[in-house]
Scaffold this active site. Sequence first.
Site, mmCIF file in Angstrom:
data_model
loop_
_atom_site.group_PDB
_atom_site.id
_atom_site.type_symbol
_atom_site.label_atom_id
_atom_site.label_comp_id
_atom_site.label_asym_id
_atom_site.label_seq_id
_atom_site.Cartn_x
_atom_site.Cartn_y
_atom_site.Cartn_z
ATOM 1 N N GLU A 284 0.890 -1.179 0.000
ATOM 2 C CA GLU A 284 0.000 0.000 0.000
ATOM 3 C C GLU A 284 0.918 1.217 0.000
ATOM 4 O OE1 GLU A 284 -3.276 -0.021 -0.103
ATOM 5 O OE2 GLU A 284 -3.836 -2.054 0.483
ATOM 6 N N CYS A 318 -2.282 9.342 2.217
ATOM 7 C CA CYS A 318 -1.933 8.728 0.931
ATOM 8 C C CYS A 318 -2.959 9.134 -0.119
ATOM 9 C CB CYS A 318 -1.849 7.218 1.067
ATOM 10 S SG CYS A 318 -3.310 6.500 1.822
HETATM 11 P P1 NAD Z 1 8.240 5.046 4.718
HETATM 12 O O1 NAD Z 1 8.264 4.282 3.451
HETATM 13 O O2 NAD Z 1 9.348 5.976 4.991
HETATM 14 O O3 NAD Z 1 8.172 4.043 5.966
HETATM 15 C C1 NAD Z 1 7.181 3.039 6.067
HETATM 16 C C2 NAD Z 1 7.658 1.926 6.985
HETATM 17 O O4 NAD Z 1 8.739 1.227 6.383
HETATM 18 C C3 NAD Z 1 8.179 2.411 8.320
HETATM 19 O O5 NAD Z 1 7.671 1.556 9.319
HETATM 20 C C4 NAD Z 1 9.692 2.302 8.158
HETATM 21 O O6 NAD Z 1 10.379 2.174 9.376
HETATM 22 C C5 NAD Z 1 9.797 1.048 7.334
HETATM 23 N N1 NAD Z 1 11.032 0.864 6.570
HETATM 24 C C6 NAD Z 1 11.887 1.810 6.092
HETATM 25 N N2 NAD Z 1 12.874 1.224 5.364
HETATM 26 C C7 NAD Z 1 12.634 -0.111 5.383
HETATM 27 C C8 NAD Z 1 13.280 -1.246 4.797
HETATM 28 N N3 NAD Z 1 14.377 -1.122 4.043
HETATM 29 N N4 NAD Z 1 12.741 -2.471 5.023
HETATM 30 C C9 NAD Z 1 11.622 -2.616 5.752
HETATM 31 N N5 NAD Z 1 10.967 -1.579 6.336
HETATM 32 C C10 NAD Z 1 11.463 -0.344 6.141
HETATM 33 O O7 NAD Z 1 6.825 5.816 4.745
HETATM 34 P P2 NAD Z 1 6.310 6.963 5.740
HETATM 35 O O8 NAD Z 1 7.070 8.214 5.499
HETATM 36 O O9 NAD Z 1 6.208 6.433 7.135
HETATM 37 O O10 NAD Z 1 4.812 7.141 5.226
HETATM 38 C C11 NAD Z 1 4.407 7.962 4.179
HETATM 39 C C12 NAD Z 1 4.199 7.169 2.918
HETATM 40 O O11 NAD Z 1 3.261 6.104 3.129
HETATM 41 C C13 NAD Z 1 3.598 8.013 1.802
HETATM 42 O O12 NAD Z 1 4.219 7.692 0.596
HETATM 43 C C14 NAD Z 1 2.137 7.589 1.801
HETATM 44 O O13 NAD Z 1 1.468 7.785 0.576
HETATM 45 C C15 NAD Z 1 2.256 6.126 2.127
HETATM 46 N N6 NAD Z 1 1.003 5.599 2.649
HETATM 47 C C16 NAD Z 1 0.287 4.783 1.830
HETATM 48 C C17 NAD Z 1 -0.937 4.299 2.258
HETATM 49 C C18 NAD Z 1 -1.764 3.417 1.375
HETATM 50 O O14 NAD Z 1 -2.679 2.787 1.876
HETATM 51 N N7 NAD Z 1 -1.501 3.348 0.086
HETATM 52 C C19 NAD Z 1 -1.424 4.639 3.539
HETATM 53 C C20 NAD Z 1 -0.636 5.470 4.343
HETATM 54 C C21 NAD Z 1 0.580 5.948 3.886
#
Ligand code: NAD
Length: 535
Positions: A284, A318
């Site tokens: 997502e 998002c």
């Molecule tokens: P992010 O990608 O920076 O982090 C998301 C998660 O991934 C965190 O828990 C982080 O610690 C973890 N993470 C980071 N690097 C990793 C790796 N190499 N391996 C495994 N896990 C890792 O996202 P964010 O800044 O927390 O959130 C914002 C983003 O999320 C935006 O792009 C938003 O659109 C998206 N989002 C999407 C939805 C959806 O349903 N499509 C919903 C909410 C947020």
Amino acid sequence: MIIAKRAARATTHLRLKRGLSSRASGILSALNIPTNQEISGVYDGQWKGSGEVVESVCPTTGEILARINTASPADVSGALTKSREAYLQFRDVPAPRRGEILRQIREGLAIKREELGALVTLEMGKIRTEGVGEVQEFIDICDYAVGLSRMMNGRVVASERPGHTILEVPNPLGVVAVLSAFNFPVAVYGWNLALSLAAGNATIWKPSPTTPLTSIAVTSIVAKVLEKNNLPGALAGLVTGGQPVGEVLVGSKEVELVSFTGSERVGRIVGQAVVSRFGKSILELGGNNASIVMPDADLSLAVPGVFFGAVGTAGQRCTSTRRLFLHRDIADEFLERLQKLYGALKPGDPLETDTLLGPMHTPAAVNLYKSTIDYLRSIDADILFGGKEYDVTPYDGGNFVQPTIAVPKSVDMSDRIWSTETFAPILNVAIFDELEEAIRWNNAVPQGLSSSLWTRDLRNVGKWTGPSGSDAGIVNVNAGTSGAEIGASFGGNKSTGWGRESGGDAWKQYVRWSACTINFSNEAPLAQGVNFNVD
Ligand code: NAD
């Protein structure tokens, strides 16, 4: 050495105790979160945490809310073992019994709905009704999953062979890891936990490193229910921490399904890592959502709809509206009315009931906002509103920015201003003459999460929702891009990751499917008339 460490910790505790505002301490105490000591950020039936200590920082004031002992690699691997054991026990519990556990979790959440909502606001920064709304979403999906627990049915398939029947059987899958983003620190986990538990799995949660307190408060509520029912706590495990913790979960063969919510950048890494070990994933990822306004639209609905879509959650959903395509005939009037709403917006403490605009989540998010504004200026875009940070007295430690409306000169959707998701309240506007042109723009970006068309003409609706219409996972009419309900499956296409969560058929991903052919005859014919007899 140990004494020195203890002394340092004692000083830390004192600083925490003295530093915490009553605004924050009231909320934390209402959820039994200690305000005078470091907090365990790992739960696998027991609370612990021997990894790095992280700080939870309030985006409104900049104050440190708490220090959390996150998961070490050993904690994660121990928690995974416990999750596996918990799954092996839970998979044999009948589904309606699992539903009863979810009903109790729902009750536990409802009792603390306001307090938990306030904690979301305190730690993430979204306004109070949105914070409480997220908890409500978790409650709603629990209700849904209670019903689902009596309806997770397979199928009986007509066999071509006499005396045979074929069953498609869903069984529990195993361990589900949920990796979540900062902006929905409760609801995303709720969607996953509810379906995963109903399906008979154990779930292990790695929340965003910047919202650990919310995950600890949620897990405490769930853990109490499990405890009361003599079930292992590791059915709903928690491992707080950053990238290294996430990497262990993603790479572990002990995890059958990785449900990842976050950016496209990290989603790409996670998706590839999971597929390389033949695991299952739900992705997502980011959205880059457009609203299209036709000349026949009811502007009294469309203007506030776009306003909420672009500015709600300070542009950090998002599904936030990032691109606005206005028909030439109504563009001037629309923008005038929209700017009036922007002008009436007052930033403030998101805990106050009349605040509609809270802070960005982190200083890094503010920097992203600023660099995007710089880019807009560099391409000579008209900035109709905003474009600066806010000083919000008395919250000068907060991350406040002005929601911005910009009209870039070019409508080339491959330019980065149109093609990338900027996770900030910046709305880019373009003017069109024909619906087909606007739909082309809508579809011309890598992401495909949400989209909305404002019209009263049925012919436009047909075009928009049909094969030549929007290619997003969410295709709305006279409703904004943001604000989904739990009943329908939620998710996006293309670089948003094709994942589906919550309602609809999303539960089917949380089980393993088997096709079971049962021969109840005295013959053993082969399918397709194949003959394999020796005589
Ligand atoms: P992010 O990608 O920076 O982090 C998301 C998660 O991934 C965190 O828990 C982080 O610690 C973890 N993470 C980071 N690097 C990793 C790796 N190499 N391996 C495994 N896990 C890792 O996202 P964010 O800044 O927390 O959130 C914002 C983003 O999320 C935006 O792009 C938003 O659109 C998206 N989002 C999407 C939805 C959806 O349903 N499509 C919903 C909410 C947020």
